[in-house]
Design a protein around this motif. Structure first.
Motif, PDB file in Angstrom:
ATOM      1  N   PHE A   1      41.291  39.163  40.012  1.00  0.00           N
ATOM      2  CA  PHE A   1      41.348  39.456  38.577  1.00  0.00           C
ATOM      3  C   PHE A   1      40.901  38.212  37.810  1.00  0.00           C
ATOM      4  CE2 PHE A   1      44.272  40.018  34.719  1.00  0.00           C
ATOM      5  CZ  PHE A   1      43.369  40.812  34.029  1.00  0.00           C
TER       6      PHE A   1
ATOM      7  N   LEU B   1      37.805  42.974  36.727  1.00  0.00           N
ATOM      8  CA  LEU B   1      38.639  43.231  35.552  1.00  0.00           C
ATOM      9  C   LEU B   1      39.867  44.064  35.889  1.00  0.00           C
ATOM     10  CD1 LEU B   1      35.752  44.048  33.041  1.00  0.00           C
ATOM     11  CD2 LEU B   1      37.034  41.911  33.233  1.00  0.00           C
ATOM     12  N   LYS B   2      40.282  44.062  37.155  1.00  0.00           N
ATOM     13  CA  LYS B   2      41.430  44.857  37.610  1.00  0.00           C
ATOM     14  C   LYS B   2      42.682  43.978  37.626  1.00  0.00           C
ATOM     15  CE  LYS B   2      38.242  47.331  40.540  1.00  0.00           C
ATOM     16  NZ  LYS B   2      37.700  47.298  41.887  1.00  0.00           N
ATOM     17  N   PRO B   3      43.623  44.219  36.706  1.00  0.00           N
ATOM     18  CA  PRO B   3      44.789  43.344  36.550  1.00  0.00           C
ATOM     19  C   PRO B   3      45.626  43.065  37.796  1.00  0.00           C
ATOM     20  CG  PRO B   3      44.610  44.793  34.680  1.00  0.00           C
ATOM     21  CD  PRO B   3      43.581  45.243  35.678  1.00  0.00           C
TER      22      PRO B   3
ATOM     23  N   GLN C   1      31.453  37.104  33.522  1.00  0.00           N
ATOM     24  CA  GLN C   1      31.599  38.459  33.011  1.00  0.00           C
ATOM     25  C   GLN C   1      30.445  38.786  32.077  1.00  0.00           C
ATOM     26  OE1 GLN C   1      34.116  40.431  34.344  1.00  0.00           O
ATOM     27  NE2 GLN C   1      34.154  38.602  35.608  1.00  0.00           N
TER      28      GLN C   1
ATOM     29  N   TRP D   1      41.153  37.106  34.789  1.00  0.00           N
ATOM     30  CA  TRP D   1      42.103  36.370  33.944  1.00  0.00           C
ATOM     31  C   TRP D   1      43.062  35.517  34.769  1.00  0.00           C
ATOM     32  CZ3 TRP D   1      41.888  34.712  29.305  1.00  0.00           C
ATOM     33  CH2 TRP D   1      41.100  35.378  28.367  1.00  0.00           C
TER      34      TRP D   1
ATOM     35  N   GLY E   1      39.285  43.051  26.668  1.00  0.00           N
ATOM     36  CA  GLY E   1      39.997  44.323  26.737  1.00  0.00           C
ATOM     37  C   GLY E   1      41.096  44.341  27.781  1.00  0.00           C
ATOM     38  N   VAL E   2      41.012  43.471  28.776  1.00  0.00           N
ATOM     39  CA  VAL E   2      42.037  43.405  29.822  1.00  0.00           C
ATOM     40  C   VAL E   2      42.813  42.081  29.767  1.00  0.00           C
ATOM     41  CG1 VAL E   2      40.896  45.021  31.378  1.00  0.00           C
ATOM     42  CG2 VAL E   2      40.378  42.571  31.547  1.00  0.00           C
ATOM     43  N   CYS E   3      42.708  41.389  28.665  1.00  0.00           N
ATOM     44  CA  CYS E   3      43.385  40.104  28.497  1.00  0.00           C
ATOM     45  C   CYS E   3      44.902  40.307  28.456  1.00  0.00           C
ATOM     46  CB  CYS E   3      42.909  39.451  27.196  1.00  0.00           C
ATOM     47  SG  CYS E   3      43.670  37.860  26.861  1.00  0.00           S
ATOM     48  N   PRO E   4      45.645  39.623  29.338  1.00  0.00           N
ATOM     49  CA  PRO E   4      47.102  39.725  29.279  1.00  0.00           C
ATOM     50  C   PRO E   4      47.608  39.267  27.908  1.00  0.00           C
ATOM     51  CG  PRO E   4      46.403  38.682  31.323  1.00  0.00           C
ATOM     52  CD  PRO E   4      45.188  38.789  30.447  1.00  0.00           C
TER      53      PRO E   4
END
Length: 143
Positions: free
Chosen positions: A68, A61-63, A92, A70, A100-103
């Protein structure tokens, strides 16, 4: 992706294999997805999608990370590897954290197929019993 000489060299190793390649970099995987999609090579797309699906356990979950989640959901979906995109979502354990980490523009880029899968994965966290959350004819999740 998909038009550089390096991308083609990676792709051709899978189209005309002398031996089966077991090692694959994340950059190589991205090239396989792009070349397979751009030039209508479904076997190459399937190989890339299968390899991605086998590696989803290392996605994070690290952009800014090469792994990553996404990044790979969007790439797989964009290049027609829908099963791989769905495997990325399913990898996940806490799909709510995934959101929560969605671009910001990610959801608008997803195909209807992948978006419906994501809606289904989110259901336990965000949907109240009896509430409709997807009007797509693909997933049919209307109540």
């Amino acid at each position: 992706m998909g038009t550089k000489k390096e991308d083609w060299l990676i792709a051709m190793e899978y189209v005309y294999p002398v031996t089966t390649r077991s090692n694959m970099t994340w950059t190589g995987l991205e090239a396989l997805l792009a070349v397979g999609d751009k030039y209508g090579m479904p076997a190459l797309q399937q190989e890339a999608g299968s390899r991605l699906a086998r590696c989803v356990h290392v996605l994070d979950l690290k952009p800014n990370s090469a792994t990553f989640v996404w990044k790979w959901i969007l790439l797989a979906d964009r290049h027609g590897a829908y099963a791989a995109a769905q495997a990325c979502i399913g990898s996940q354990q806490h799909v709510a954290a995934l959101m929560g980490v969605c671009p910001p523009d990610a959801l608008s880029q997803l195909s209807e197929t992948t978006l419906c899968h994501l809606a289904g994965a989110l259901e336990p966290w965000v949907v109240k019993p009896g509430q409709a959350y997807c009007s797509s004819s693909i997933c049919g999740r209307l109540t």
